[in-house]
Enzyme design. Sequence first.
Site, PDB file in Angstrom:
ATOM      1  CD1 TRP A 188      11.847 -39.154 -16.093  1.00  0.00           C
ATOM      2  CD2 TRP A 188      11.523 -36.947 -15.618  1.00  0.00           C
ATOM      3  NE1 TRP A 188      13.065 -38.206 -15.276  1.00  0.00           N
ATOM      4  CE2 TRP A 188      12.798 -37.087 -15.112  1.00  0.00           C
ATOM      5  CE3 TRP A 188      11.036 -35.461 -15.525  1.00  0.00           C
ATOM      6  CZ2 TRP A 188      13.328 -35.870 -14.590  1.00  0.00           C
ATOM      7  CZ3 TRP A 188      11.748 -34.377 -14.948  1.00  0.00           C
ATOM      8  CH2 TRP A 188      12.813 -34.773 -14.497  1.00  0.00           C
TER       9      TRP A 188
ATOM     10  CE1 TYR B 104      16.500 -38.540 -12.815  1.00  0.00           C
ATOM     11  CE2 TYR B 104      14.533 -39.815 -12.806  1.00  0.00           C
ATOM     12  CZ  TYR B 104      15.299 -38.548 -12.388  1.00  0.00           C
ATOM     13  OH  TYR B 104      14.520 -37.939 -11.682  1.00  0.00           O
TER      14      TYR B 104
ATOM     15  CD  GLU C  85       9.854 -34.105 -11.352  1.00  0.00           C
ATOM     16  OE1 GLU C  85       8.789 -34.364 -12.113  1.00  0.00           O
ATOM     17  OE2 GLU C  85      10.814 -34.977 -11.032  1.00  0.00           O
TER      18      GLU C  85
END
Length: 204
Positions: A60, A30, A52
């Site tokens: 995350w 990522y 988010e």
Amino acid sequence: MAVPEGGALAGPDGRLRCPWGVTAEDYAAYHDTEWGRPVHGDDALFERLCLEGFQSGLSWLTILRKREAFRVAFAGFHIPAVARFTEEDERRLLADPGIVRNRAKIGAALGNARVAATWEPGELDRLVWSFAPDPAGRPVPRTTAQVPGSTPESTALAKELKKRGFRFVGPTTAYALMQACGLVDDHLADCWRHETVAGAGRGR
């Protein structure tokens, strides 16, 4: 996202990366291919706003590993499709083990889609990118301690989105969106991705 403090660290391939980018293979991919690259398009930005929001209070990495399941559950985050979700769809989402089953976050995602569905094509893109700061006025961070959790621009973006009816979008969530979608470049100065992201430009 919560990150280990310090400067850039070398990964298994010897490349220097932001510290969080060497903590897991998913993060490395990522970090190297997505984070900080400019993202445009109403649906693409809506997806990232939703994710988010779902990340709030969680790692995350958890969201990243559930992202494909989120995309299936939320019709690819196509705004008009999500805006048409019914109470039955909401019950389906609350029962889906592949996503984060939080009633408030799911409700916010559906409500935000209904708001965005009333806007002109490209309006969400233009709104989000109108808050991108001038990169020339931003010092390049050398350590994660120098990376802010929110900024005046993210606070203003969150305030504008809330004014227009969005929910579950605070200054920290808005800043995470800005980092992820390339409105700002928070790759550390010694990170190999810093120069390549900077060279790509912030806009179209």
